[in-house]
Write a protein that holds these residues in place. Structure first.
Motif, PDB file in Angstrom:
ATOM      1  N   ASP A  74       0.838  -1.203   0.000  1.00 56.11           N
ATOM      2  CA  ASP A  74       0.000   0.000   0.000  1.00 56.11           C
ATOM      3  C   ASP A  74       0.871   1.251   0.000  1.00 56.11           C
ATOM      4  N   GLY A  75       0.303   2.341  -0.514  1.00 57.38           N
ATOM      5  CA  GLY A  75       0.989   3.620  -0.490  1.00 57.38           C
ATOM      6  C   GLY A  75       1.732   3.911  -1.765  1.00 57.38           C
ATOM      7  N   ASP A  76       1.635   5.163  -2.226  1.00 59.36           N
ATOM      8  CA  ASP A  76       2.341   5.611  -3.414  1.00 59.36           C
ATOM      9  C   ASP A  76       3.276   6.766  -3.055  1.00 59.36           C
ATOM     10  N   PRO A  77       4.434   6.866  -3.700  1.00 57.89           N
ATOM     11  CA  PRO A  77       4.918   5.921  -4.706  1.00 57.89           C
ATOM     12  C   PRO A  77       5.493   4.668  -4.061  1.00 57.89           C
ATOM     13  N   VAL A  78       5.371   3.549  -4.751  1.00 58.40           N
ATOM     14  CA  VAL A  78       5.936   2.302  -4.288  1.00 58.40           C
ATOM     15  C   VAL A  78       7.298   2.117  -4.958  1.00 58.40           C
ATOM     16  N   THR A  79       8.302   1.812  -4.165  1.00 60.59           N
ATOM     17  CA  THR A  79       9.655   1.640  -4.699  1.00 60.59           C
ATOM     18  C   THR A  79       9.837   0.227  -5.233  1.00 60.59           C
ATOM     19  N   LEU A  80      10.252   0.132  -6.493  1.00 61.89           N
ATOM     20  CA  LEU A  80      10.523  -1.148  -7.135  1.00 61.89           C
ATOM     21  C   LEU A  80      11.924  -1.122  -7.729  1.00 61.89           C
ATOM     22  N   THR A  81      12.539  -2.286  -7.835  1.00 60.12           N
ATOM     23  CA  THR A  81      13.749  -2.364  -8.640  1.00 60.12           C
ATOM     24  C   THR A  81      13.333  -2.265 -10.106  1.00 60.12           C
ATOM     25  N   VAL A  82      14.275  -1.916 -10.943  1.00 60.70           N
ATOM     26  CA  VAL A  82      13.967  -1.814 -12.375  1.00 60.70           C
ATOM     27  C   VAL A  82      13.568  -3.185 -12.918  1.00 60.70           C
ATOM     28  N   ALA A  83      14.222  -4.236 -12.424  1.00 56.28           N
ATOM     29  CA  ALA A  83      13.882  -5.590 -12.867  1.00 56.28           C
ATOM     30  C   ALA A  83      12.471  -5.979 -12.438  1.00 56.28           C
ATOM     31  N   GLU A  84      12.085  -5.633 -11.214  1.00 59.96           N
ATOM     32  CA  GLU A  84      10.724  -5.936 -10.739  1.00 59.96           C
ATOM     33  C   GLU A  84       9.689  -5.200 -11.581  1.00 59.96           C
ATOM     34  N   TYR A  85       9.965  -3.942 -11.861  1.00 64.04           N
ATOM     35  CA  TYR A  85       9.025  -3.173 -12.670  1.00 64.04           C
ATOM     36  C   TYR A  85       8.867  -3.807 -14.050  1.00 64.04           C
ATOM     37  N   GLY A  86       9.988  -4.196 -14.649  1.00 62.43           N
ATOM     38  CA  GLY A  86       9.920  -4.818 -15.963  1.00 62.43           C
ATOM     39  C   GLY A  86       9.138  -6.107 -15.965  1.00 62.43           C
ATOM     40  N   SER A  87       9.338  -6.944 -14.945  1.00 65.15           N
ATOM     41  CA  SER A  87       8.619  -8.212 -14.877  1.00 65.15           C
ATOM     42  C   SER A  87       7.117  -7.993 -14.757  1.00 65.15           C
ATOM     43  N   ARG A  88       6.716  -7.064 -13.887  1.00 64.24           N
ATOM     44  CA  ARG A  88       5.285  -6.800 -13.713  1.00 64.24           C
ATOM     45  C   ARG A  88       4.680  -6.163 -14.961  1.00 64.24           C
ATOM     46  N   ALA A  89       5.404  -5.243 -15.576  1.00 69.36           N
ATOM     47  CA  ALA A  89       4.870  -4.560 -16.755  1.00 69.36           C
ATOM     48  C   ALA A  89       4.685  -5.503 -17.935  1.00 69.36           C
ATOM     49  N   VAL A  90       5.590  -6.467 -18.073  1.00 70.31           N
ATOM     50  CA  VAL A  90       5.579  -7.331 -19.257  1.00 70.31           C
ATOM     51  C   VAL A  90       4.812  -8.629 -19.036  1.00 70.31           C
ATOM     52  N   TYR A  91       4.758  -9.124 -17.785  1.00 70.08           N
ATOM     53  CA  TYR A  91       4.244 -10.473 -17.568  1.00 70.08           C
ATOM     54  C   TYR A  91       3.060 -10.580 -16.611  1.00 70.08           C
ATOM     55  N   ASP A  92       2.671  -9.512 -15.934  1.00 70.59           N
ATOM     56  CA  ASP A  92       1.643  -9.625 -14.899  1.00 70.59           C
ATOM     57  C   ASP A  92       0.237  -9.545 -15.485  1.00 70.59           C
ATOM     58  N   SER A  93      -0.439 -10.676 -15.533  1.00 70.90           N
ATOM     59  CA  SER A  93      -1.800 -10.694 -16.062  1.00 70.90           C
ATOM     60  C   SER A  93      -2.784 -10.001 -15.116  1.00 70.90           C
ATOM     61  N   GLY A  94      -2.384  -9.834 -13.846  1.00 74.09           N
ATOM     62  CA  GLY A  94      -3.245  -9.138 -12.889  1.00 74.09           C
ATOM     63  C   GLY A  94      -3.128  -7.631 -12.959  1.00 74.09           C
ATOM     64  N   ARG A  95      -2.217  -7.125 -13.796  1.00 73.58           N
ATOM     65  CA  ARG A  95      -2.042  -5.673 -13.986  1.00 73.58           C
ATOM     66  C   ARG A  95      -1.876  -4.937 -12.654  1.00 73.58           C
ATOM     67  N   SER A  96      -0.986  -5.428 -11.830  1.00 80.83           N
ATOM     68  CA  SER A  96      -0.803  -4.840 -10.497  1.00 80.83           C
ATOM     69  C   SER A  96      -0.243  -3.418 -10.542  1.00 80.83           C
ATOM     70  N   LEU A  97       0.345  -3.005 -11.672  1.00 76.07           N
ATOM     71  CA  LEU A  97       0.893  -1.656 -11.788  1.00 76.07           C
ATOM     72  C   LEU A  97      -0.164  -0.616 -12.161  1.00 76.07           C
ATOM     73  N   LYS A  98      -1.313  -1.072 -12.586  1.00 71.87           N
ATOM     74  CA  LYS A  98      -2.337  -0.147 -13.054  1.00 71.87           C
ATOM     75  C   LYS A  98      -2.786   0.804 -11.941  1.00 71.87           C
ATOM     76  N   GLY A  99      -2.726   2.092 -12.226  1.00 72.53           N
ATOM     77  CA  GLY A  99      -3.176   3.096 -11.275  1.00 72.53           C
ATOM     78  C   GLY A  99      -2.204   3.401 -10.152  1.00 72.53           C
ATOM     79  N   ARG A 100      -1.032   2.803 -10.175  1.00 73.62           N
ATOM     80  CA  ARG A 100      -0.058   3.013  -9.115  1.00 73.62           C
ATOM     81  C   ARG A 100       1.063   3.954  -9.560  1.00 73.62           C
ATOM     82  N   THR A 101       1.612   4.682  -8.619  1.00 77.59           N
ATOM     83  CA  THR A 101       2.796   5.497  -8.864  1.00 77.59           C
ATOM     84  C   THR A 101       4.002   4.739  -8.323  1.00 77.59           C
ATOM     85  N   VAL A 102       5.027   4.580  -9.154  1.00 81.31           N
ATOM     86  CA  VAL A 102       6.190   3.795  -8.768  1.00 81.31           C
ATOM     87  C   VAL A 102       7.438   4.672  -8.780  1.00 81.31           C
ATOM     88  N   ARG A 103       8.438   4.210  -8.053  1.00 81.49           N
ATOM     89  CA  ARG A 103       9.727   4.906  -7.989  1.00 81.49           C
ATOM     90  C   ARG A 103      10.819   3.939  -8.422  1.00 81.49           C
TER      91      ARG A 103
END
Length: 234
Positions: free
Chosen positions: A119-148
């Motif tokens: 919970d909470g924005d912005p959420v800090t992610l590694t660049v690798a984590e962001y890439g994995s979620r953006a490319v492979y996450d069918s649940g679209r967990s990044l949608k509507g979130r602010t990331v760092r």
């Protein structure tokens, strides 16, 4: 002095290893943090071996011919150059030059549902984590979130720029690249370290090459000093 070429070389290498591992954090440019005790032990062993060999050298020279010792000492002195370079001028961490020559890393897990983000924005992610979620996450967990994201700047010839991080499993030799394309922001100079906040920009078909590299619509881009550990863990 020539008779001590071998021990001197061992001493230089041991001192260089101890310099980067025992007396600072430079070792993080080469290996993962967990390998530090082994580097310290190796450096100490080399120094001890050098001192022991130097002490025994007068006795050992009686078992070698003059020609053999002379040729060996010349070779040892030549090998001192890279050891001195490591001791006095340790190379920088891998940067854009290495990243540009590494093919885009594909996540091994394939398309699937990822765990929910904290919970909470912005959420800090590694660049690798962001890439994995953006490319492979069918649940679209990044949608509507602010990331760092934090990384260094790389560019394509067409001006497209990325926040990039090298991912190291064991040492710098096995480094692979994670990156995210940054839009809506002016690119700092190549190799500048930055922290970027923004929102995920969907791209391509989930799990396909068209979704790579992931895109981040930037809100802020802040220049930062290079971190002590410039690499990410897989």
């Amino acid at each position: 002095m020539r008779r001590y070429g071998g021990p001197f070389l061992l001493l230089l290498i041991g001192a260089a290893v101890l310099r980067v591992s025992l007396f600072g954090d430079l070792y993080l440019r080469y290996v993962q943090e967990g390998l530090r005790p082994y580097l310290i032990a190796s450096g100490a062993a080399l120094v001890l071996l050098a001192l022991t060999t130097a002490a025994l050298r007068p006795a050992l020279t009686h078992t070698h011919s003059h020609t053999h010792a002379h040729g060996g000492s010349r070779l040892a002195w030549l090998l001192t150059l890279p050891a001195l370079a490591l001791l006095l001028f340790p190379p920088p961490a891998l940067g854009s030059y290495s990243a540009e020559r590494e093919a885009a890393r594909r996540a091994a897990q394939g398309v699937g549902t990822f765990p929910a983000l904290p919970d909470g924005d912005p959420v800090t992610l590694t660049v690798a984590e962001y890439g994995s979620r953006a490319v492979y996450d069918s649940g679209r967990s990044l949608k509507g979130r602010t990331v760092r994201l934090t990384g260094f700047v790389t560019r394509d010839d067409d001006g497209t720029w990325y926040v990039t991080r090298l991912v190291v499993s064991c040492c710098a030799a096995d480094a692979t690249t994670a990156k995210a394309e940054i839009r809506n922001a002016t690119a700092p100079p190549t190799d500048t370290w930055v922290t970027v906040t923004g929102t995920w920009h969907p791209k391509g078909t989930l799990g396909s090459p068209t979704a790579w590299p992931p895109v981040l619509d930037a809100r802020t881009v802040t220049k930062i000093p290079e971190p002590t550990n410039p690499y990410e863990k897989p």
